[in-house]
Scaffold this motif. Structure first.
Motif, PDB file in Angstrom:
ATOM      1  N   ASN A   1       0.846  -1.107   0.037  1.00  0.00           N
ATOM      2  CA  ASN A   1      -0.032  -0.162   0.047  1.00  0.00           C
ATOM      3  C   ASN A   1       1.047   1.314   0.017  1.00  0.00           C
ATOM      4  OD1 ASN A   1      -2.511  -1.373   2.369  1.00  0.00           O
ATOM      5  ND2 ASN A   1      -2.347  -1.402  -0.053  1.00  0.00           N
ATOM      6  N   LYS A   2       1.968   1.201   0.579  1.00  0.00           N
ATOM      7  CA  LYS A   2       2.877   2.237   0.688  1.00  0.00           C
ATOM      8  C   LYS A   2       4.131   2.251  -0.172  1.00  0.00           C
ATOM      9  CE  LYS A   2       1.980   4.955   3.190  1.00  0.00           C
ATOM     10  NZ  LYS A   2       0.950   5.989   3.450  1.00  0.00           N
TER      11      LYS A   2
ATOM     12  N   MET B   1       5.789   3.501  -3.379  1.00  0.00           N
ATOM     13  CA  MET B   1       5.935   4.905  -4.039  1.00  0.00           C
ATOM     14  C   MET B   1       6.999   4.863  -5.148  1.00  0.00           C
ATOM     15  SD  MET B   1       3.623   7.045  -2.502  1.00  0.00           S
ATOM     16  CE  MET B   1       2.605   6.758  -0.794  1.00  0.00           C
TER      17      MET B   1
ATOM     18  N   LEU C   1       2.938   9.901 -16.992  1.00  0.00           N
ATOM     19  CA  LEU C   1       1.792   9.601 -16.038  1.00  0.00           C
ATOM     20  C   LEU C   1       0.813  10.675 -15.981  1.00  0.00           C
ATOM     21  CD1 LEU C   1       3.814   8.439 -12.757  1.00  0.00           C
ATOM     22  CD2 LEU C   1       2.373   7.033 -14.425  1.00  0.00           C
TER      23      LEU C   1
ATOM     24  N   VAL D   1       4.626   9.089  -6.270  1.00  0.00           N
ATOM     25  CA  VAL D   1       3.402   8.511  -6.878  1.00  0.00           C
ATOM     26  C   VAL D   1       2.892   7.262  -6.069  1.00  0.00           C
ATOM     27  CG1 VAL D   1       2.076   8.024  -8.916  1.00  0.00           C
ATOM     28  CG2 VAL D   1       3.564   9.749  -8.765  1.00  0.00           C
ATOM     29  N   PRO D   2       2.101   6.920  -5.543  1.00  0.00           N
ATOM     30  CA  PRO D   2       1.884   5.641  -5.008  1.00  0.00           C
ATOM     31  C   PRO D   2       1.350   4.663  -6.019  1.00  0.00           C
ATOM     32  CG  PRO D   2       0.365   7.423  -3.889  1.00  0.00           C
ATOM     33  CD  PRO D   2       0.963   7.831  -4.995  1.00  0.00           C
TER      34      PRO D   2
ATOM     35  N   ASP E   1      -0.311   1.939  -5.972  1.00  0.00           N
ATOM     36  CA  ASP E   1      -2.003   1.636  -6.101  1.00  0.00           C
ATOM     37  C   ASP E   1      -2.674   2.787  -7.013  1.00  0.00           C
ATOM     38  OD1 ASP E   1      -1.509  -0.299  -4.538  1.00  0.00           O
ATOM     39  OD2 ASP E   1      -2.414   0.671  -2.624  1.00  0.00           O
ATOM     40  N   ASN E   2      -2.101   3.937  -7.316  1.00  0.00           N
ATOM     41  CA  ASN E   2      -2.660   4.796  -8.183  1.00  0.00           C
ATOM     42  C   ASN E   2      -2.454   4.701  -9.674  1.00  0.00           C
ATOM     43  OD1 ASN E   2      -3.513   6.083  -5.791  1.00  0.00           O
ATOM     44  ND2 ASN E   2      -2.343   8.107  -6.251  1.00  0.00           N
ATOM     45  N   LEU E   3      -1.568   3.454 -10.036  1.00  0.00           N
ATOM     46  CA  LEU E   3      -1.508   3.433 -11.328  1.00  0.00           C
ATOM     47  C   LEU E   3      -2.215   2.236 -11.843  1.00  0.00           C
ATOM     48  CD1 LEU E   3       2.810   3.351 -11.254  1.00  0.00           C
ATOM     49  CD2 LEU E   3       1.066   5.297 -11.355  1.00  0.00           C
ATOM     50  N   ASN E   4      -2.535   2.364 -13.185  1.00  0.00           N
ATOM     51  CA  ASN E   4      -3.307   1.176 -14.016  1.00  0.00           C
ATOM     52  C   ASN E   4      -2.278   0.268 -14.409  1.00  0.00           C
ATOM     53  OD1 ASN E   4      -2.377   2.361 -16.320  1.00  0.00           O
ATOM     54  ND2 ASN E   4      -4.036   3.734 -16.459  1.00  0.00           N
TER      55      ASN E   4
ATOM     56  N   GLN F   1       0.304   1.395 -17.107  1.00  0.00           N
ATOM     57  CA  GLN F   1       1.272   2.285 -16.446  1.00  0.00           C
ATOM     58  C   GLN F   1       2.224   1.298 -15.576  1.00  0.00           C
ATOM     59  OE1 GLN F   1      -1.362   5.043 -14.099  1.00  0.00           O
ATOM     60  NE2 GLN F   1      -1.105   6.405 -15.965  1.00  0.00           N
TER      61      GLN F   1
END
Length: 436
Positions: free
Chosen positions: A252-253, A255, A267, A277-278, A280-283, A286
């Motif tokens: 989760n953490k 980056m 991005l 940039v986490p 978890d935020n990438l598709n 990416q």
């Protein structure tokens, strides 16, 4: 009675008292490194130390041929070196122990060759130790004149503060220091205060003519609400164990950090964006671009690791290398390989973040992180004297106008001190700061 004292077992038992005295000296050495000493009464302290040292000397002379006494005689003088340097000037404490150390070293039952060699080594230790210490303090410790203008304790008694005016070549300064009031070691002869615990909560140049300190007691929830009203981007640094308690996993953490401009553009970011940039935020597209795979359960891994990374991590070729299992040296190598060879520009690094947003934490979670339900908050008001505007062109103009530089300014919150662990009173790390 003479047979009793001549008995070797009597001497061996009594020799244990030599070890007790040696341990006392070693404890004093420990205190000199990590604590400042404030003697209550120098005369009574000198008499007490002299009495104990005289008794110890008699015991060690009586048992000088015992191995425990010999070992103790070898340790006392080296252990006193930090005491001599760091408590320099406290001769009522230092001289009795040094005298005992010298006498018992010279008269111990060890061979003359051993005593000569040890005495030479100890003498060199004192010479070079003193030379190094005084050179360090002369060249690297700034000589300033300080005047303590006010001291006090917070309402709860947890913290104490001092207001200090410093006279230097830059018109001086006024500073407020806060330190814990619960880390002292006290006895009837002296108070030992832990070094490097003072936290500067306010500093202003030049010297302030007036400083007023006020304390308030505020609740955890009130402070949280106030801080969140100031900014919704306040970050809190936590440990791995605390992250786990807050419900975060290692992945989760994770980056992306140190992104190059080209990777930022990929991005959809701008060159001025600097926040990590986490993952978890990438598709998935990416993640593929960065060569990172993701399991259905959320675990991230290196999609196509370099053979060097595989070797450094000690895994078999073809075996997945998960970020939460990768060895630190292998991760460092992996990050070092994500560069543009011609220019040496880093494309990106993968690192674990240890920060969480304050506005994401509940009151119960803050309590779990060690923040008390309520505590002390310091407010400060200060003013300085300046030359009136109409007199600035006069050669002999005096500063007669008072200007307020701070009014009921919050400079210290127990909340932040506990959350950021300002005062780790259990830490005993060696550093050059201990020599100041």
């Amino acid at each position: 009675m003479s047979k009793f004292f001549a008995n070797v077992w009597t001497k061996r038992v009594v020799a244990l008292l030599s070890v007790v005295y040696m341990l006392f000296v070693c404890r004093l050495c420990y205190f000199s490194i990590f604590y400042d000493m404030h003697i209550n009464d120098r005369v009574s302290t000198c008499l007490a130390v002299s009495g104990v040292s005289l008794a110890a000397l008699i015991i060690m002379l009586y048992t000088r041929h015992q191995i425990l006494t010999r070992i103790s005689s070898f340790i006392i003088l080296p252990a006193m070196l930090p005491v001599v340097l760091l408590y320099f000037g406290e001769w009522g404490l230092i001289i009795p122990i040094i005298v005992v150390g010298i006498i018992i070293l010279l008269l111990s039952g060890a061979g003359e060759g051993i005593k000569t060699a040890l005495a030479t080594i100890i003498l060199l230790l004192y010479i070079f130790g003193a030379l190094g210490y005084f050179l360090f303090t002369s060249f690297f410790v700034a000589a300033v004149k300080e005047q303590v203008v006010e001291t006090g304790v917070s309402p709860s008694g947890t913290y104490r503060y001092r207001v200090v005016n410093t006279d230097d070549t830059s018109k001086g300064s006024t500073a407020v220091y806060v330190e814990p009031n619960y880390a002292d070691v006290k006895n009837q002869f002296a108070v030992f205060t832990l070094k490097n615990q003072e936290h500067v909560v306010y500093m202003e140049r030049p010297v302030q003519s007036k400083v007023e300190i006020k304390w308030e007691t505020q609740s955890r929830q009130d402070i949280t609400d106030h801080l969140n009203s100031i900014s919704d981007e306040i970050e809190v640094t936590v440990t791995d164990a605390e992250l786990e308690r807050l419900g975060y996993t290692y992945d989760n953490k994770l980056m992306l950090t140190n992104l190059s401009a080209s990777r930022k553009f990929a991005l959809g970011l701008t060159a001025s964006d600097v926040d990590p940039v986490p993952l978890d935020n990438l598709n998935q597209e990416q993640l593929d671009f960065f060569g990172i795979g993701k399991e259905p359960n959320g675990r991230y891994y290196i999609a196509d690791p370099s053979p060097r990374v595989v070797e450094k991590n000690g895994t078999e070729p073809g075996q997945r290398i998960y970020f939460n299992e990768i060895k630190p040296k292998a991760l460092k190598l992996y990050n070092s390989l994500n560069v543009d060879p011609p220019t040496g520009i880093t494309y990106f690094n993968v690192a674990k973040s240890h920060t969480v947003m304050l506005n994401s934490l509940t009151d119960a979670q803050l309590a779990d992180l060690g923040v008390s339900a309520s505590g002390d908050v310091m407010l400060l008001s200060a003013s300085k004297m300046v030359v009136p505007e109409e007199d600035k062109n006069k050669e002999d103009a005096e500063a007669t106008e008072e200007v307020v530089t701070a009014e009921d300014k919050v400079v210290f919150r127990y909340y932040v001190a506990e959350l950021e662990d300002y005062y780790n009173v259990n830490s005993r790390r060696l550093s050059v700061d201990l020599l100041n």
